[in-house]
Design a protein around this motif. Structure first.
Motif, mmCIF file in Angstrom:
data_model
loop_
_atom_site.group_PDB
_atom_site.id
_atom_site.type_symbol
_atom_site.label_atom_id
_atom_site.label_comp_id
_atom_site.label_asym_id
_atom_site.label_seq_id
_atom_site.Cartn_x
_atom_site.Cartn_y
_atom_site.Cartn_z
ATOM 1 N N ALA A 1 -22.412 32.266 -27.668
ATOM 2 C CA ALA A 1 -21.691 33.457 -28.113
ATOM 3 C C ALA A 1 -22.176 33.937 -29.486
ATOM 4 N N VAL A 2 -22.514 33.009 -30.375
ATOM 5 C CA VAL A 2 -22.954 33.406 -31.715
ATOM 6 C C VAL A 2 -24.268 34.181 -31.612
ATOM 7 N N ILE A 3 -25.189 33.688 -30.793
ATOM 8 C CA ILE A 3 -26.479 34.356 -30.633
ATOM 9 C C ILE A 3 -26.294 35.750 -30.044
ATOM 10 N N LYS A 4 -25.442 35.860 -29.014
ATOM 11 C CA LYS A 4 -25.226 37.167 -28.381
ATOM 12 C C LYS A 4 -24.671 38.160 -29.403
ATOM 13 N N THR A 5 -23.757 37.704 -30.260
ATOM 14 C CA THR A 5 -23.170 38.582 -31.267
ATOM 15 C C THR A 5 -24.219 39.003 -32.299
ATOM 16 N N ALA B 1 -19.022 33.441 -37.520
ATOM 17 C CA ALA B 1 -20.224 32.609 -37.657
ATOM 18 C C ALA B 1 -21.446 33.483 -37.925
ATOM 19 N N ALA B 2 -21.512 34.648 -37.252
ATOM 20 C CA ALA B 2 -22.657 35.539 -37.419
ATOM 21 C C ALA B 2 -22.746 36.050 -38.854
ATOM 22 N N ASN B 3 -21.611 36.423 -39.450
ATOM 23 C CA ASN B 3 -21.632 36.934 -40.826
ATOM 24 C C ASN B 3 -22.080 35.865 -41.811
ATOM 25 N N GLU B 4 -21.689 34.615 -41.548
ATOM 26 C CA GLU B 4 -22.177 33.505 -42.374
ATOM 27 C C GLU B 4 -23.712 33.454 -42.313
#
Lengths: 306, 233
Positions: free
Chosen positions: A281-285, B153-156
């Motif tokens: 999910a992190v990669i997709k985002t 997590a992405a913003n981190e």
């Protein structure tokens, strides 16, 4: 001072090694553990490499790493019984301690930055700040040493296995370089990149960093290989400024880090830490932002390096 | 032909990942196979691997921070974060994450090498963003709870990756200087760090825009908010 720094760092690695070995002992004592011996051996070997890696022959370190690989390959490393956080107790404690509970986390960052600006440097800063912040956390929470040990073990078992992957990848980069992987890439890519085209060179350098970082999961490892293989012959040799090209190539590689499950520390680790349903999910985002940033990097390098 | 065989390590990693083999074992096998094809002896390979791993222990220094985070969590770190955010009613999850992105970039610029996911995202940023969303829209669907986790997590990662090289002694900066030097080009660390500021500014803008889009999506799905009906349409 250099001697002091390296001694302090060695001390912190020994501390980490002891933490890992403590987890090994705890796993060994847990009779209900699904893979008791294998998991204990994993943490013990890793602990030895961390604590004493510098004092034993490098070949023995290498052999222990291969053994670690054999253990994970045959699925002999598993998470056992952990001291789970009791939600109700945590809530009651939050009401009692209040916002002071943030202090250790904040002081960790503050101490680290203060020490980083002394001759001790950033790495020692993280180590010293961790120890100080732990003492302050113990003071604020009145946690018993046994609770601290329980929680250290819980965190290490949850984070540890994917946590050592980046370090292993950095080592892989060293092996790749020694084997001359960069030269092979340079020779291979010269067939695709038209000679004398700056734009083609810039695109090849940036995309090379993105793709290699995705494969290796580590922008640092990719940088040495791709700069030697593509950056120098196709961008810098055509008149590109090495400062601009180098700085942008590194962050172009980080766009690749946003896109790859190989960067376990940044993409798989948070998915595990936050207990996400979808491990990707992190990669997709991150994907749409990564795509924008790749284009930004190509444009910046093309217009600023020449 | 022999030269191309040296790429076998890359192929092994690719295949190993696609078929979801154990990652640690795959990396070790890739290193071993590359060394063998390149004619490096087994003894030399083991020494090289051991030495390189030990020399890179810095990368895993963050393990030392885990005990403190563990007990902070046990004694209500997350719960207190939720209590706090309940007082800040005006922050949307997207705006909150943009604020974190900015703070994270500043941390990188001042050389605070933190493991943000364990130190901040899990204990503070994600719970605060979740609480901000619940404050505004009531209970969220699971799908959106998961999206907030991923965006936190992405913003981190955005803040960490694209701002760290603005610090002169960042390991990435030193790696660029070292690599360029070994390839015959003299560059200064200060020049590399200065050059890296452009990308740090751009990611702040791109990230803020992305977070804003997420806020819009939530607002569209759950309405303007449950904190009481605002002025009519």
């Amino acid at each position: 001072m250099e001697q002091l720094v390296s001694n302090l760092l060695e001390f912190f690695y020994i501390l980490i090694g002891l933490l890992l070995m403590t987890t090994a002992v705890r796993v060994l004592q847990d009779k209900t553990h699904p893979a008791r011996l294998g998991t204990a051996a994993f943490w013990l070997l890793l602990g030895i490499v961390f604590a004493f890696g510098n004092f034993i022959p490098a070949m023995v370190d290498g052999i222990m790493l291969l053994l670690i690989g054999v253990l994970t390959l045959f699925k002999q490393v598993k998470i056992g019984k952990l001291a789970v956080v009791d939600e109700e107790q945590a809530e009651a404690s939050a009401r009692k301690i209040g916002s002071w509970i943030f202090l250790p986390c904040i002081l960790l960052a503050v101490f680290a930055v203060i020490i980083a600006n002394t001759p001790l440097g950033g790495q020692v800063g993280i180590g010293l700040a961790s120890v100080l912040a732990l003492l302050i956390a113990m003071f604020i929470t009145k946690a018993k040493p046994k609770t601290v040990a329980d929680d250290a073990d819980r965190m290490i078992q949850q984070v540890g296995v994917s946590g050592i992957l980046p370090q292993l990848l950095a080592a892989l980069g060293v092996v790749f370089n020694a084997a001359g992987v960069g030269t092979v890439i340079s020779n291979g890519i010269s067939g695709f990149v038209p000679e004398g085209s700056r734009l083609a060179g810039v695109i090849a350098y940036c995309l090379g960093m993105v793709i290699f970082t995705m494969i290796m999961g580590n922008g640092f490892a990719a940088f040495t290989v791709i700069t030697a293989g593509i950056g120098v012959p196709f961008v810098i040799a055509q008149g590109g400024d090495p400062v601009v090209a180098g700085a942008l190539a590194m962050t172009a590689g980080f766009c690749g880090t946003l896109l790859t499950p190989m960067a376990a520390n940044f993409n798989a680790l948070p998915a595990a830490l936050l207990e996400m349903k979808d491990p990707n999910a992190v990669i997709k985002t991150q994907a749409p932002v990564a795509a924008v940033m790749i284009v930004v990097h190509i444009a910046l390098m093309y217009f600023l390096a020449f | 032909m022999m030269e191309w065989l040296k790429l076998i390590g890359i192929l092994i990693i690719l295949v190993g990942f696609i078929f979801k083999f154990d990652t640690i074992a795959v990396v070790l096998i890739a290193a071993f196979a590359t060394a063998m094809v390149a004619g490096i002896s087994i003894v030399d390979f083991l020494e090289m691997l051991g030495e390189a791993f030990v020399a890179n222990r810095l990368v895993t220094l963050f393990l030392l921070t885990l005990p403190m985070i563990g007990i902070s969590e046990r004694f209500g770190l997350r719960q207190q974060a939720v209590i706090l955010i309940e007082k800040i009613k005006s922050l949307t999850p997207g705006r909150f994450m943009t604020l974190y992105l900015f703070i994270r970039e500043m941390a990188g610029a001042f050389s605070i090498r933190i493991q943000g996911h364990t130190q901040f995202i899990r204990p503070i940023v994600n719970p605060m963003a979740q609480a901000a969303a619940e404050n505004k829209y009531g209970e969220l669907e699971e799908e959106d709870v998961e999206k907030i986790k991923a965006l936190s997590a992405a913003n981190e990662n955005f803040g960490n990756f694209f701002a760290q090289n603005t610090f002169v002694a960042a390991s990435g900066v030193l790696l660029i200087v070292g690599t360029m030097e070994s390839l015959g080009y003299q560059v200064s660390a200060a020049a590399i760090a200065k050059m890296s500021i452009i990308v740090a500014v751009i990611i702040l803008l791109v990230g803020a825009g992305y977070n804003l889009l997420f806020d819009r999506k939530l607002a569209k799905k759950y309405g303007a908010g449950t904190a009481g009906p605002k002025e009519g349409k």
